[in-house]
Design an enzyme around this catalytic site. Structure first.
Site, PDB file in Angstrom:
ATOM      1  N   GLU A  69      -0.442 -10.389  -1.057  1.00  0.00           N
ATOM      2  CA  GLU A  69      -0.595  -8.675  -1.346  1.00  0.00           C
ATOM      3  C   GLU A  69      -0.314  -8.469  -2.846  1.00  0.00           C
ATOM      4  OE1 GLU A  69      -2.105  -7.089   1.053  1.00  0.00           O
ATOM      5  OE2 GLU A  69      -1.688  -8.185   2.955  1.00  0.00           O
ATOM      6  N   GLU A 125      -2.508  -2.061  -1.521  1.00  0.00           N
ATOM      7  CA  GLU A 125      -2.250  -3.593  -1.393  1.00  0.00           C
ATOM      8  C   GLU A 125      -0.539  -3.435  -1.636  1.00  0.00           C
ATOM      9  OE1 GLU A 125      -3.836  -5.681  -0.163  1.00  0.00           O
ATOM     10  OE2 GLU A 125      -5.778  -5.492  -0.899  1.00  0.00           O
ATOM     11  N   HIS A 146       0.958  -2.746   1.547  1.00  0.00           N
ATOM     12  CA  HIS A 146       1.049  -3.982   2.537  1.00  0.00           C
ATOM     13  C   HIS A 146       2.055  -4.767   1.943  1.00  0.00           C
ATOM     14  CE1 HIS A 146      -3.461  -3.081   3.380  1.00  0.00           C
ATOM     15  NE2 HIS A 146      -2.750  -2.165   3.786  1.00  0.00           N
ATOM     16  N   GLU A 205     -10.390 -11.368  -0.684  1.00  0.00           N
ATOM     17  CA  GLU A 205     -10.038 -10.574   0.562  1.00  0.00           C
ATOM     18  C   GLU A 205     -10.230 -11.452   1.685  1.00  0.00           C
ATOM     19  OE1 GLU A 205      -8.506  -7.599   1.097  1.00  0.00           O
ATOM     20  OE2 GLU A 205      -8.541  -7.237  -0.959  1.00  0.00           O
ATOM     21  N   GLU A 232      -8.089  -6.204   5.366  1.00  0.00           N
ATOM     22  CA  GLU A 232      -8.669  -7.228   4.460  1.00  0.00           C
ATOM     23  C   GLU A 232     -10.188  -6.969   4.548  1.00  0.00           C
ATOM     24  OE1 GLU A 232      -6.831  -8.325   2.339  1.00  0.00           O
ATOM     25  OE2 GLU A 232      -4.754  -8.700   3.221  1.00  0.00           O
ATOM     26  N   HIS A 268     -11.379  -3.836   2.764  1.00  0.00           N
ATOM     27  CA  HIS A 268     -11.599  -4.123   1.283  1.00  0.00           C
ATOM     28  C   HIS A 268     -12.833  -4.862   1.012  1.00  0.00           C
ATOM     29  CE1 HIS A 268      -7.027  -3.030   1.192  1.00  0.00           C
ATOM     30  NE2 HIS A 268      -7.759  -2.071   1.586  1.00  0.00           N
TER      31      HIS A 268
END
Length: 279
Positions: A35, A65, A68, A134, A164, A167
């Site tokens: 991340e 991110e 995350h 990703e 993921e 994204h």
């Protein structure tokens, strides 16, 4: 301006400590597909992005991110459990000794590095790299799911895995808006951009959309056709499309035989007079 909101994007819940899995989860905290790498890469790319819409997307995803990273770090800390009194065979001894929490390293103890960041300034290249990043992160999360039975941890991992995917979809859609720009625009500047070289000999030569159709020419024996001294044809003129273009004077760097073209109407050059000899 950045602002930290104390409510996490997704609540982290751990049923019971599991230092072994905490160490594995470090891969997504300080690893090359984790991340922090994603947040730093997308933010770095956004700084050089002159497309306001794509810059906005990069900054949105970079900020997520970071959230995350916070989730993964919180989960690792909870999985470690109490570290005041640990056994000699503690599965995550380095974390207990260093900080009682996640250090910026991967599951093998290799420190995080800025060398993980890929940023070229070419949007087509950067977004393609991001899409791949990703997918790599998604793959790691899928493998992590196989290493824990903790319902709360699996719930968090599934959430991150889904983000993921989201994204990746955003990056892929953005790439589609850039067709014919950047490095994609400069592609196919010679006949060799549309050739497939069959360089594996023996049984089992495969054909597919990667080497047939779409204007691709399949070269069965490229070594026979192109091997040896260069025989690719006459070089294009210095002012041809794809070359450096007019105004570049150092053409002898890669071609010592190049003769600098003369001006159509060269002005006469007056030679300096030699000084009279002394008597």
């Amino acid at each position: 301006m950045f602002k930290h909101i104390k409510d996490m994007e997704y609540t982290v819940h751990v049923d019971q400590p599991d230092p072994r899995f905490a160490n594995l989860l470090l891969e997504q905290f300080g690893g090359p597909h984790g991340e922090l790498k994603a947040a730093m890469q997308y933010m770095t790319q956004s700084v050089a992005c002159n497309d306001s819409k794509i810059r906005d997307m990069l900054q949105d995803i970079a900020a997520e991110e970071m959230s995350h990273l916070e989730m993964v770090g919180e989960c690792i800390s909870l999985l470690l459990g109490p570290t005041d009194n640990i056994s000699r065979d503690f599965p995550a001894l380095h974390m207990a000794l260093l900080a009682g929490g996640p250090p910026l390293m991967n599951s093998m103890g290799i420190p995080w590095t800025g060398a993980y960041i890929e940023s070229t300034g070419d949007l087509y290249t950067d977004l393609s790299s991001n899409s791949t990043a990703e997918l790599r992160a998604k793959l790691i999360y899928e493998r992590l799911l196989q290493q824990t039975d903790d319902a709360g941890v699996k719930d968090m991992v599934r959430f991150l895995l889904s983000r993921e995917e989201s994204h990746n979809f955003s990056f892929m859609q953005a790439i589609n808006t850039l067709a014919g720009t950047g490095v994609n625009k400069n592609f196919r500047d010679s006949e060799f951009s549309k050739k497939y070289m069959n360089l594996s000999t023996g049984m089992g030569d495969a054909r597919g959309p990667w080497n047939q159709g779409n204007g691709i020419q399949y070269e069965e024996n490229p070594n026979e056709k192109y091997g040896g001294p260069a025989q690719y044809g006459k070089d294009r003129g210095p002012d041809s499309p794809g070359e450096i273009g007019p105004g570049y004077t150092d053409r002898t760097r890669n071609n010592p035989q190049f003769a600098q073209p003369q001006s159509p109407n060269p002005s006469p050059v007056t030679k300096p007079q030699s000084p009279s000899p002394l008597h």
